[in-house]
Design an enzyme around this catalytic site. Structure first.
Site, PDB file in Angstrom:
ATOM      1  N   TYR A   2      -2.785  13.262   0.518  1.00 29.61           N
ATOM      2  CA  TYR A   2      -2.146  12.345  -0.427  1.00 29.61           C
ATOM      3  C   TYR A   2      -0.907  12.995  -1.038  1.00 29.61           C
ATOM      4  O   TYR A   2       0.181  12.389  -1.065  1.00 29.61           O
ATOM      5  CB  TYR A   2      -3.160  11.972  -1.506  1.00 29.61           C
ATOM      6  CG  TYR A   2      -2.659  11.035  -2.573  1.00 29.61           C
ATOM      7  CD1 TYR A   2      -2.616   9.661  -2.371  1.00 29.61           C
ATOM      8  CD2 TYR A   2      -2.243  11.524  -3.807  1.00 29.61           C
ATOM      9  CE1 TYR A   2      -2.183   8.795  -3.365  1.00 29.61           C
ATOM     10  CE2 TYR A   2      -1.802  10.679  -4.804  1.00 29.61           C
ATOM     11  CZ  TYR A   2      -1.778   9.311  -4.572  1.00 29.61           C
ATOM     12  OH  TYR A   2      -1.333   8.468  -5.563  1.00 29.61           O
ATOM     13  N   GLU A  32       0.832  -1.207   0.000  1.00 33.87           N
ATOM     14  CA  GLU A  32       0.000   0.000   0.000  1.00 33.87           C
ATOM     15  C   GLU A  32       0.862   1.251   0.000  1.00 33.87           C
ATOM     16  O   GLU A  32       1.838   1.345   0.746  1.00 33.87           O
ATOM     17  CB  GLU A  32      -0.894  -0.013   1.244  1.00 33.87           C
ATOM     18  CG  GLU A  32      -2.257   0.585   1.001  1.00 33.87           C
ATOM     19  CD  GLU A  32      -3.087  -0.283   0.058  1.00 33.87           C
ATOM     20  OE1 GLU A  32      -3.302   0.167  -1.093  1.00 33.87           O
ATOM     21  OE2 GLU A  32      -3.506  -1.380   0.453  1.00 33.87           O
ATOM     22  N   SER A  74     -11.576   0.470  -6.144  1.00 31.77           N
ATOM     23  CA  SER A  74     -11.190   1.057  -7.430  1.00 31.77           C
ATOM     24  C   SER A  74     -12.295   1.051  -8.465  1.00 31.77           C
ATOM     25  O   SER A  74     -12.117   0.603  -9.590  1.00 31.77           O
ATOM     26  CB  SER A  74      -9.946   0.361  -7.983  1.00 31.77           C
ATOM     27  OG  SER A  74      -8.859   0.607  -7.147  1.00 31.77           O
ATOM     28  N   SER A  75     -13.443   1.598  -8.088  1.00 31.08           N
ATOM     29  CA  SER A  75     -14.511   1.738  -9.070  1.00 31.08           C
ATOM     30  C   SER A  75     -14.110   2.695 -10.187  1.00 31.08           C
ATOM     31  O   SER A  75     -14.553   2.530 -11.333  1.00 31.08           O
ATOM     32  CB  SER A  75     -15.795   2.226  -8.387  1.00 31.08           C
ATOM     33  OG  SER A  75     -15.564   3.396  -7.638  1.00 31.08           O
ATOM     34  N   SER A  76     -13.242   3.671  -9.892  1.00 28.43           N
ATOM     35  CA  SER A  76     -12.832   4.621 -10.929  1.00 28.43           C
ATOM     36  C   SER A  76     -12.000   3.923 -12.007  1.00 28.43           C
ATOM     37  O   SER A  76     -12.212   4.136 -13.206  1.00 28.43           O
ATOM     38  CB  SER A  76     -12.055   5.786 -10.327  1.00 28.43           C
ATOM     39  OG  SER A  76     -10.903   5.343  -9.650  1.00 28.43           O
ATOM     40  N   GLY A 116     -16.894   3.760  -2.579  1.00 28.15           N
ATOM     41  CA  GLY A 116     -16.178   4.364  -1.469  1.00 28.15           C
ATOM     42  C   GLY A 116     -15.517   3.381  -0.533  1.00 28.15           C
ATOM     43  O   GLY A 116     -15.174   3.723   0.589  1.00 28.15           O
ATOM     44  N   GLY A 151     -12.737   1.467  -1.442  1.00 22.82           N
ATOM     45  CA  GLY A 151     -11.352   1.200  -1.792  1.00 22.82           C
ATOM     46  C   GLY A 151     -11.167   0.050  -2.753  1.00 22.82           C
ATOM     47  O   GLY A 151     -10.144  -0.623  -2.731  1.00 22.82           O
ATOM     48  N   ASP A 182      -4.219   0.392  -9.767  1.00 17.48           N
ATOM     49  CA  ASP A 182      -5.647   0.124  -9.888  1.00 17.48           C
ATOM     50  C   ASP A 182      -6.027  -0.245 -11.320  1.00 17.48           C
ATOM     51  O   ASP A 182      -6.785  -1.192 -11.554  1.00 17.48           O
ATOM     52  CB  ASP A 182      -6.450   1.336  -9.429  1.00 17.48           C
ATOM     53  CG  ASP A 182      -6.258   1.625  -7.952  1.00 17.48           C
ATOM     54  OD1 ASP A 182      -5.718   0.751  -7.242  1.00 17.48           O
ATOM     55  OD2 ASP A 182      -6.623   2.726  -7.511  1.00 17.48           O
ATOM     56  N   GLU A 200      -6.977   9.355 -15.765  1.00 18.33           N
ATOM     57  CA  GLU A 200      -7.249   9.782 -14.387  1.00 18.33           C
ATOM     58  C   GLU A 200      -6.340  10.935 -13.973  1.00 18.33           C
ATOM     59  O   GLU A 200      -6.770  11.861 -13.286  1.00 18.33           O
ATOM     60  CB  GLU A 200      -7.117   8.603 -13.427  1.00 18.33           C
ATOM     61  CG  GLU A 200      -7.636   8.912 -12.040  1.00 18.33           C
ATOM     62  CD  GLU A 200      -8.341   7.754 -11.371  1.00 18.33           C
ATOM     63  OE1 GLU A 200      -8.648   7.885 -10.181  1.00 18.33           O
ATOM     64  OE2 GLU A 200      -8.594   6.726 -12.021  1.00 18.33           O
TER      65      GLU A 200
END
Length: 380
Positions: free
Chosen positions: A220, A33, A125-127, A121, A123, A171, A159
């Protein structure tokens, strides 16, 4: 949603029939991670929770609608540019843009109906799945000939430059390159993949805290800059190239917070490599130790955990059938991932759900998943 149900939903929304279907999975990261933007190692698995799309070409503009979140903003796929569309439609629009930039060909306009069973939401990785599900679609419609690894790279570019999120490559690679029954050990510098079979007696369990992820862009970006500062002090290209001994020798030359951020990344890379061996050998004790050490490092050194993630991980560690558990994803909410003995899942679920409810006051949710193939044109 089955293909027949998706076809019916498309017809109800747009009239007529779709001509093409695509699918892209979400992902869970087993270990590794906050290493991907440090050129390090990650260990994701594509999971059997996916985004499905039914579509057809139209004259324009492109119209996208989601069963879960409604209509997206319309856009002209042939001429879209960054900054011209927001909301969730930025993901398909961004893929149309990046594919045009890469190939020199304008993408055709489409009508698309989107359905997802990915928990939002959490985690997973829907994006990235949204980028890949439209990437494979336009790749097929325009016969561009890109392989999934190329589409993953373009998804990251979408992205970064169109959506405006400075993510790493993990991702998109996980959603694009998944393999049935296996997790992937990914070198984020070379993009080399080594697949490792997940033992058939284990389930990958997503333990959703129901606290929405809240890692702000500023937090981040702060961690990214701290990692870059550590790499500069250590004289390496990225923290992937540093050793614990090197880090300790320069400890007095860097602020304590920079040292701790770097210590997480360097030791997490080591844990990821050790996890690969442990998984191949079905060494469940070692798997458990590595996953717990990863969580503790993310909590203490990288400081991206939160009370809910800690309580969920602690409940999982104590639960029947748990081989290992840790927070997964960017942090500050979202989910933990656990490897759980299949025959003990009901006991694990009951224990974790009850314990987390009692300690947090929140009703969490557990989702048993399995590794699946990556993004593709969907044929039944």
């Amino acid at each position: 949603m089955t293909q027949a149900e998706l076809r019916e939903a498309f017809a109800n929304r747009f009239g007529g029939q779709p001509t093409i279907f695509s699918i892209a999975p979400g992902r869970v990261n087993l270990i590794g991670e906050h290493t991907d933007y440090n050129d390090g190692f990650v260990f994701p698995a594509a999971i059997d929770r996916c985004i499905h799309v039914a579509a057809r070409m139209v004259e324009g503009p492109s119209q996208v609608t989601s069963a879960q979140i409604g209509d997206g903003s319309p856009f002209d796929a042939r001429a879209i540019n960054p900054g011209e569309v927001g909301g969730w439609a930025a993901y398909p629009a961004g893929m149309a843009w990046v594919l045009r930039e890469e190939s020199g060909k304008p993408m055709p306009n489409i009508e698309a109906y989107v359905s997802s069973n990915l928990p939002m939401g959490s985690g997973v990785s829907s994006s990235a799945a949204m980028e890949l599900v439209f990437g494979v679609l336009w790749n097929h419609l325009e016969s561009l000939g890109y392989d999934n690894k190329k589409l993953a790279i373009l998804g990251q570019k979408c992205e970064n430059l169109f959506v405006g999120v400075n993510c790493g490559i993990m991702d998109q690679m996980a959603s694009a390159m998944g393999e049935e029954g296996s997790a992937m050990f990914l070198d984020t510098r070379s993009l080399e993949i080594a697949y490792a079979q997940v033992p058939q007696d284990l389930l990958i369990v997503l333990c959703d805290t129901k606290k929405p992820r809240a890692l702000t862009d500023s937090a981040y970006n702060e961690r990214r800059s701290q990692c870059e500062e550590a790499a500069r002090i250590l004289g390496v290209k990225a923290l992937r190239d540093a050793t614990v001994d090197q880090l300790e020798s320069k400890r007095t030359e860097m602020p304590d917070v920079v040292y701790r951020r770097a210590r997480h990344v360097v030791t997490e890379d080591q844990r990821s490599q050790a996890f690969r061996v442990a998984l191949q050998n079905s060494d469940y004790d070692q798997i458990g130790e590595l996953m717990r050490a990863s969580h503790e490092s993310l909590r203490d050194d990288y400081e991206v955990s939160c009370r809910e993630l800690d309580l969920m991980a602690e409940a999982a560690w104590q639960a029947p059938g748990c081989v290992g558990a840790r927070m997964t994803g960017a942090g500050f909410g979202g989910a933990c991932v656990a490897l759980v003995r299949k025959e003990k899942f009901a006991e694990f679920e009951a224990y974790v759900t009850k314990t987390y409810r009692e300690t947090s006051g929140i009703e969490g949710a557990l989702l048993a998943t399995r590794p699946v193939d990556g993004a593709r044109i969907w044929t039944e």
